[in-house]
Each structure stands twice: as structure tokens, then as C-alpha cells.
Design a protein around this motif. Structure first.
Motif, PDB file in Angstrom:
ATOM      1  N   PRO A  17       0.797  -1.241   0.000  1.00  0.00           N
ATOM      2  CA  PRO A  17       0.000   0.000   0.000  1.00  0.00           C
ATOM      3  C   PRO A  17       0.820   1.278   0.000  1.00  0.00           C
ATOM      4  O   PRO A  17       0.257   2.366  -0.022  1.00  0.00           O
ATOM      5  N   GLY A  18       2.167   1.163   0.048  1.00  0.00           N
ATOM      6  CA  GLY A  18       2.993   2.349   0.146  1.00  0.00           C
ATOM      7  C   GLY A  18       2.851   3.293  -1.031  1.00  0.00           C
ATOM      8  O   GLY A  18       2.763   4.520  -0.858  1.00  0.00           O
ATOM      9  N   PHE A  19       2.817   2.746  -2.260  1.00  0.00           N
ATOM     10  CA  PHE A  19       2.698   3.600  -3.436  1.00  0.00           C
ATOM     11  C   PHE A  19       1.373   4.350  -3.440  1.00  0.00           C
ATOM     12  O   PHE A  19       1.323   5.555  -3.714  1.00  0.00           O
ATOM     13  N   VAL A  20       0.296   3.638  -3.161  1.00  0.00           N
ATOM     14  CA  VAL A  20      -1.026   4.273  -3.177  1.00  0.00           C
ATOM     15  C   VAL A  20      -1.092   5.379  -2.125  1.00  0.00           C
ATOM     16  O   VAL A  20      -1.654   6.456  -2.354  1.00  0.00           O
ATOM     17  N   ASP A  21      -0.519   5.125  -0.957  1.00  0.00           N
ATOM     18  CA  ASP A  21      -0.506   6.120   0.114  1.00  0.00           C
ATOM     19  C   ASP A  21       0.168   7.401  -0.356  1.00  0.00           C
ATOM     20  O   ASP A  21      -0.383   8.507  -0.227  1.00  0.00           O
ATOM     21  N   GLU A  22       1.354   7.293  -0.925  1.00  0.00           N
ATOM     22  CA  GLU A  22       2.088   8.486  -1.324  1.00  0.00           C
ATOM     23  C   GLU A  22       1.480   9.182  -2.532  1.00  0.00           C
ATOM     24  O   GLU A  22       1.596  10.399  -2.682  1.00  0.00           O
ATOM     25  N   LEU A  23       0.815   8.436  -3.395  1.00  0.00           N
ATOM     26  CA  LEU A  23       0.292   9.027  -4.617  1.00  0.00           C
ATOM     27  C   LEU A  23      -1.030   9.752  -4.424  1.00  0.00           C
ATOM     28  O   LEU A  23      -1.398  10.588  -5.254  1.00  0.00           O
ATOM     29  N   ILE A  24      -1.770   9.439  -3.353  1.00  0.00           N
ATOM     30  CA  ILE A  24      -3.061  10.102  -3.169  1.00  0.00           C
ATOM     31  C   ILE A  24      -3.103  10.970  -1.924  1.00  0.00           C
ATOM     32  O   ILE A  24      -4.108  11.640  -1.681  1.00  0.00           O
TER      33      ILE A  24
END
Length: 482
Positions: free
Chosen positions: A201-208
């Protein structure tokens, strides 16, 4: 690109071989059944060959004159006249069946299921509650959530993110409880992600997320289906991704990271005590080393005289000043923590215990640090472990360093200035347009933030949800006689 009218077997084979010519596990099989010529295309590493044999080949051999739709008994069945859709189906583990002379392709789902079994939660162990945890298979995770929420109001929408990875992402929410504007905004942000692959979930967290450079977590991550369900019932949105055993919960406030599922499985008085304890531990983790430096170096007169004498005697033969003492011990604590996490479990536990005892004893006997700073560092480390969220625990540990430096420069004034700036930063933050640091001082909000009031008093959903249906309980103790 559409399939041309009345193409030949050679046309289909040439198209797929052009794309997958370098793939060793790509296979194509030509079959002649009942005078009709068929061609199977598939990846042998992605399909279950037993299913292909039992539900595709055998029925076609027994009833070669009937149509494929009437013969093949597979639920995951689709037809397409686009070559690109057939290519994507192959990459997802489907078999592409083509009959000579037809202008369409048959997509048959016989993918090989390889996944680990549902296990107990590893990172969020609780004393009571369900012992099921999410796994890496998104369909299984959705199955777990649907078993917990048997309602038509439970909505699951899937998206595909990543130009190369084509990662499947699921957005889950309760239609009557969630805020439509938040769901729409989340879908807009997910649709705007243009990236090669998603490591969730790290990418989704930083991207939104909205505050890109804030240390504080703005999305709650959990591996527990029961915890995800409880937040869904409050009007939150849950995001699950293929390949990750964790889901993301949003929007959440600062106080959500201080709550634990255990709070609702025990008496409300005990739950309130544990919640207040976590809040105290948060301040201890951030400010205790800084307070030690400020008091020992600038304002020892604030302490009782007996305590000052003990502190001064422990510092009498110490080589370094208090600020270097605190920094060195805090760095040592972080090294031990990382070593314990990265190594194998039995070795990591041994290093954590032996390393802490040996290093603490040796540095004190060598007069490199005082006994007091060892105690302060140990209390700080223990307090950080009390916080139920790993993301929040990591954030407050890092915040202790600027607090320490300001205290070393300006004493208690520096520590007070740090907490003032921290409060200003939290008050400026928003998550999905909602205040992140919602003050828990109103009568409605304080019921489930600073305190955990009885369940029968939690009649309304949290105000930050802004749901059209805020009523959560209706006459919860109707059995009681007037």
C-alpha cells in the motif's frame, strides 16, 4: 484492433507469436474435432492444465457439433473481437480459444490458483477478536469482507493501475454510510495515477495523500478484516490491492491511530484507560529525551533537590554532554530495533535482549553515558511500542530528534516551541478535504477519541464522515424496563 472477418488459424497464431515470441511458457495447441479446426493459446505457468482437460477439451471432443458456449462449462467465460483484450486475458491466466473461420475469440478462465492459506494476523495481534488476516489474493480478501458484511449496501469497485503491472485495485464502502463526495474524490485520484507498477500500500498512500512531506500517516493500514469492517460501518472507504496482505482505510483522523480493536472487546473503563495510556506514551516518545536534556542542561532547578543531586552525581564522570548522550542512545535504540526486525525471529529476539543489556551495561561502566539516560531511552522505546499503529510509532520516533535539538539549544522554551509548531502543523493538515487533527473536545467527538464511552452511547457516526446517515444505534437497550 478488431478481428477481421473470417480470419484463418495462421492469422491468429502469427499475431500472438509476434507478441509472445520471447516467452518460453507461451503455448499454442491445434485441435481437429468433428471436422472443425480449433486453436488453444495459453501460458502453461498460469493455467491449470487439469481444468483445461476436464472442462474444455473433453466437452469439445464429446460434442464437437455444438457451439462452444453450449459445450464449455466454465463460469468465467467471455467473447471478444479485439486482439488486445485477448492478449490481456492471456496475461491474467485465461485460455484463448479460436475456431477457424470465426471473427471472435473465446476467453476461458482456467487460471492456476496458488496462494497461501488465511492465517492469523502477524503485525496486529489482539487478545480478543477474529484470528483471520488478509492475504495477497485480492479476490480472497474481498470474499472475507463480503462474509463479514452480508448487505446489498456493501459496494466493491475494481480498477486497474499500472501500465506494466496492471495491478487490480478494489475500492470498498457502505453506500448508505460513506460520503459520496469522498468516494468520488478518491476515484478521481486513483484514476489519475499514471505509473509503471504499483507496490501497495505504500505507493497508493504516497500518490493520493495531500501533505506530501508530512511525517504523520494520513491513511490507516491494517491486515485485519474485522478492523476494516468496523471502519466501513463508520462511513470510511477501504482500498485493497492485488499482491498485498494489507488494506488502506481512509479518510481517518489523528485519533484513529491511537485506537485498537482491543478497546471494544473489554469494558469501556478499561478501554478508556488504555487509550489515555497511549496518548501519554505518544508524548513520552516525543518529549522525554528532550525534557531530560532541557532539565539537566538548562533548568535543573525545576526538579526536587534530591533528584538534582542524583542526576548531577550520575553526570559527574560522563564524557559527553547530555545532548550527545541522548542522541547516541537513541541511535543505538534504532539500530537494535532494525536488527531485531531484519534478522530471523529467534536470532532477532536474542540480539534485542542481549544487545540491550550488554550495550547498556558497558556504556555506563565506561562513563560514556549516565544511568539516567539509559532509563530515559528505555522508557522512550517502550512507550513507542505501545502505539498500535506502526506508521504513527515511526513518525513520533523521528519527531523526537528535532524536539531534542531544540531543547539542547533553548531548553524548555525550545521544547514548548516544538510542540506549538507541531500542533499548528496538525491543524493545517487535511485528508480528503477533512480536518486531520479534529479537536476532540465536543461532546459528540470526544466519545470515541480521547475516551471510549460505552457502546450504547455511540449513537452517531463520527462527524468527519459527513454521512447522510449518521445514526449508528437505535434504542440499543430497549430490553431494559422503564
Amino acid at each position: 484492433m478488431r478481428v477481421k472477418q473470417n480470419p484463418t488459424i495462421e492469422t491468429a497464431e502469427a499475431y500472438f507469436n509476434q507478441i509472445f515470441s520471447e516467452q518460453s511458457d507461451f503455448q499454442s495447441k491445434e485441435l481437429l474435432m468433428g471436422g472443425a479446426l480449433f486453436k488453444l493459446f495459453y501460458f502453461e505457468s498460469l493455467v491449470d492444465l487439469n481444468l483445461v482437460q476436464d472442462f474444455i477439451l473433453k466437452p469439445l471432443l464429446l460434442r464437437p457439433q455444438d457451439g462452444i458456449r453450449q459445450v464449455v462449462s466454465i463460469l468465467d467465460y467471455a467473447e471478444t473481437d479485439h486482439w488486445e483484450e485477448a492478449v490481456q486475458a492471456l496475461l491474467y491466466g485465461k485460455v484463448v480459444l479460436y475456431q477457424n473461420g470465426e471473427s471472435k475469440l473465446y476467453l476461458l478462465g482456467v487460471d492456476l490458483k496458488k496462494e497461501r492459506s488465511i492465517n492469523i494476523p502477524i503485525n496486529e495481534r489482539v487478545l480478543r477478536g477474529a484470528n483471520e488476516a488478509f492475504i495477497e489474493n485480492l479476490d480472497t480478501n474481498i470474499n472475507l469482507m463480503r462474509k463479514l458484511i452480508n448487505s446489498t449496501e456493501f459496494v466493491v469497485k475494481t480498477y486497474t493501475i499500472g501500465r506494466l503491472s496492471r495491478t487490480k485495485v478494489a475500492v470498498m464502502y457502505i453506500k448508505s454510510a460513506a460520503t459520496t463526495a469522498i468516494v468520488t474524490e478518491l476515484e478521481r485520484r486513483l484514476a489519475s495515477i499514471d505509473i509503471d507498477y504499483v507496490e501497495a500500500p505504500g505507493f497508493v498512500d504516497e500518490l493520493i495523500r495531500e501533505k506530501k512531506f508530512s511525517l504523520f500517516p494520513q491513511l490507516l493500514i491494517t491486515e485485519r478484516p474485522d478492523r476494516a469492517r468496523s471502519y466501513l460501518m463508520e462511513g470510511k472507504v477501504v482500498i485493497g490491492t492485488a499482491g498485498s496482505p494489507d488494506v488502506i482505510i481512509m479518510p481517518v483522523t489523528f485519533w484513529s491511530f491511537l485506537q485498537s480493536p482491543d478497546d471494544y472487546q473489554v469494558s469501556w473503563l478499561i478501554g478508556t484507560f488504555f487509550r489515555l495510556l497511549r496518548i501519554c506514551c505518544l508524548f513520552v516518545t516525543i518529549g522525554l529525551p528532550a525534557l531530560y536534556v532541557a532539565v539537566s542542561a538548562f533548568n535543573p532547578q525545576l526538579l526536587p533537590i534530591n533528584f538534582v543531586n542524583t542526576l548531577q552525581s550520575s553526570l559527574k564522570y560522563v564524557t559527553f554532554p547530555p545532548v550527545l548522550e541522548a542522541l547516541s542512545m537513541m541511535f543505538m535504540l534504532e539500530i537494535l530495533r532494525e536488527a531485531t526486525i531484519r534478522l530471523a525471529s529467534p536470532v532477532g529476539q536474542t540480539i534485542g535482549v542481549v544487545g540491550g543489556i550488554v550495550i547498556g551495561t558497558v556504556v555506563v561502566q565506561a562513563n560514556l553515558v549516565s544511568n539516567t539516560i539509559v532509563i530515559v531511552t528505555a522508557l522512550t522505546g517502550l512507550a513507542s511500542f505501545v502505539l498500535p499503529s506502526y506508521e504513527m510509532s515511526s513518525a513520533v520516533r523521528l519527531l523526537s530528534y528535532p524536539a531534542l535539538l531544540l531543547s539542547a539549544l533553548f531548553g524548555l522554551f525550545g521544547l514548548a516551541f516544538f510542540f506549538m509548531m507541531l500542533c499548528i502543523h496538525l491543524c493545517q493538515m487535511t485528508t480528503m478535504g477533512l480536518p486531520y487533527f479534529t479537536p476532540p473536545f465536543s461532546l459528540t467527538d470526544t466519545k470515541d477519541t480521547l475516551f471510549r464511552v460505552p457502546i450504547w452511547r455511540l449513537l452517531k457516526r463520527p462527524i468527519e464522515t459527513i454521512s447522510s446517515n449518521r445514526t449508528r444505534l437505535r434504542n440499543p437497550r430497549s430490553w431494559k424496563r422503564p
